[in-house]
Design a protein around this motif. Structure first.
Motif, short mmCIF file in Angstrom:
data_model
loop_
_atom_site.label_atom_id
_atom_site.label_comp_id
_atom_site.label_asym_id
_atom_site.label_seq_id
_atom_site.Cartn_x
_atom_site.Cartn_y
_atom_site.Cartn_z
N SER A 1 4.46 -18.46 -2.24
CA SER A 1 5.10 -19.03 -1.06
C SER A 1 5.22 -20.54 -1.24
CB SER A 1 4.30 -18.72 0.21
OG SER A 1 2.99 -19.27 0.12
N ILE A 2 6.29 -21.07 -0.68
CA ILE A 2 6.48 -22.53 -0.61
C ILE A 2 6.79 -22.84 0.84
CG2 ILE A 2 7.87 -24.49 -1.35
CD1 ILE A 2 8.39 -23.06 -3.98
N GLY A 3 5.90 -23.63 1.46
CA GLY A 3 6.02 -23.85 2.89
C GLY A 3 5.83 -22.55 3.64
N GLU A 4 6.76 -22.22 4.49
CA GLU A 4 6.66 -20.99 5.29
C GLU A 4 7.41 -19.82 4.66
OE1 GLU A 4 4.74 -20.84 8.05
OE2 GLU A 4 4.20 -22.90 7.51
N LYS A 5 8.01 -20.07 3.49
CA LYS A 5 8.87 -19.04 2.91
C LYS A 5 8.18 -18.33 1.76
CE LYS A 5 13.63 -18.16 1.50
NZ LYS A 5 14.98 -18.74 1.31
#
Length: 340
Positions: A83-87
């Motif tokens: 995941s990167i940030g909320e994604k």
């Protein structure tokens, strides 16, 4: 330094960097491969110190990553997920539940554009398109190979992604510095106090001290002596297939390997925080160059990189790159002849 020699190799080309000592590194536009690495042993005999195949088709169909550039992500990502940030992102899994060496987006199967920038340097470029093997965005890759007069092959890796994505590049050359069909008699030294303890799927669990383990290579040992230890980590991997931890991002010497009969020594320096030492555990009757069969421990790899699965570790931010933070990595493989 002699001019770069270019020759046709099936549908691909081979570019030869040759210095005045006669050391020659052959690099292909297929996968950025190191096809051959010729140098002289202590008796003056010419020797090819890397494993390989005879034809491009064999490289394209091979499963051992002989000699190729590796990315967008070298080594493993657990479950192909990050995941990167909320994604959340899901990459293609090509080693059971692991994403390994870029899967179908792997740089080792791509045709690279090659420019001879001078008679000692090659600049290679290629692209991964967004969506390939699940990668989030377009990524431009640049790799520079430079052979010096003192037998140092320097590699500079760069990547320029169009959005935030994990990147980890390396070179997957298998070395054999002697005449034997395995590397068990090679002496190896790695300057690291810790290595990454892995689970049964080769995913790191934690950094562990090398002291009092067969992973303590600070003073060096013969590979077969290290493999002779009863150790669960070695048994799980079939040998060495672990990442040693350096922590520093400064350029520093990290490893050397010496073969006593040839007198050839390989020295490695890098600015990366880790290096995977792989003792060729999964080579199994692989049909190699000149009708040779490569079996277990026929070659070893020293793959400088960040940590396997780092994108899912506490230091994940250090391996995420984007339009305003491009990827860069330097390594030097230097060859010399010496008595141990």
């Amino acid at each position: 330094m002699k001019d770069v020699k270019t020759s046709n190799w099936g549908d691909y080309k081979v570019f030869s960097l040759i210095n005045n000592k006669g050391t020659q590194v052959d690099i292909s536009d297929l996968g950025g491969l190191i096809v051959n690495f010729y140098t002289n042993d202590i008796k003056g005999n010419r020797k090819n110190i890397v494993l390989g195949y005879d034809t491009p088709d064999e490289y394209l169909s091979g499963k051992c990553y002989l000699g190729c550039l590796v990315g967008p992500w070298a080594n493993r990502i657990a479950n192909g997920h990050f995941s990167i940030g909320e994604k959340d992102y899901q990459l293609e899994c090509n080693e059971g539940t692991n994403h390994l060496h870029g899967a179908s987006a792997g740089l080792g199967n791509k045709r690279w554009n090659v420019e001879c920038t001078d008679n000692a340097t090659l600049l290679l470029t290629t692209m991964v398109q967004g969506g390939e093997a699940g990668y989030p965005c377009d990524i431009e890759f640049k790799v520079e190979y430079h052979l010096s007069e003192d037998n140092a092959l320097s590699i500079n890796y760069q990547a320029f992604p169009q959005a935030m994505t994990p990147i980890n590049m390396t070179q997957h050359t298998y070395f054999n510095l002697g005449e034997r069909e395995d590397v068990l008699d090679h002496f190896i030294q790695i300057e690291a106090n810790e290595y990454l303890h892995v689970d049964a799927l080769a995913i790191p669990l934690f950094a562990s001290p090398v002291e009092d383990t067969p992973f303590d290579l600070r003073k060096g040992l013969v590979i077969k002596d290290g493999l002779g230890h009863s150790n669960e980590q070695l048994e799980n991997a079939g040998g060495y297939d672990h990442c040693w931890c350096f922590y520093s991002t400064e350029m520093k010497p990290v490893a050397r390997v010496h073969e006593i009969n040839s007198g050839i020594e390989l020295q490695v320096a890098t600015d990366q925080i880790g290096m995977q030492f792989y003792s060729g555990n999964f080579l199994n009757n692989e049909s190699g160059r000149g009708s040779k069969k490569y079996n277990k421990h026929a070659g070893f790899c020293l793959e400088t990189q960040c940590y396997p699965n780092q994108i899912n570790m506490d230091n994940k931010q250090d391996c995420i790159f984007g339009p305003n933070k491009h990827y860069q990595h330097n390594v030097i493989y230097k060859v010399l002849t010496t008595k141990i």
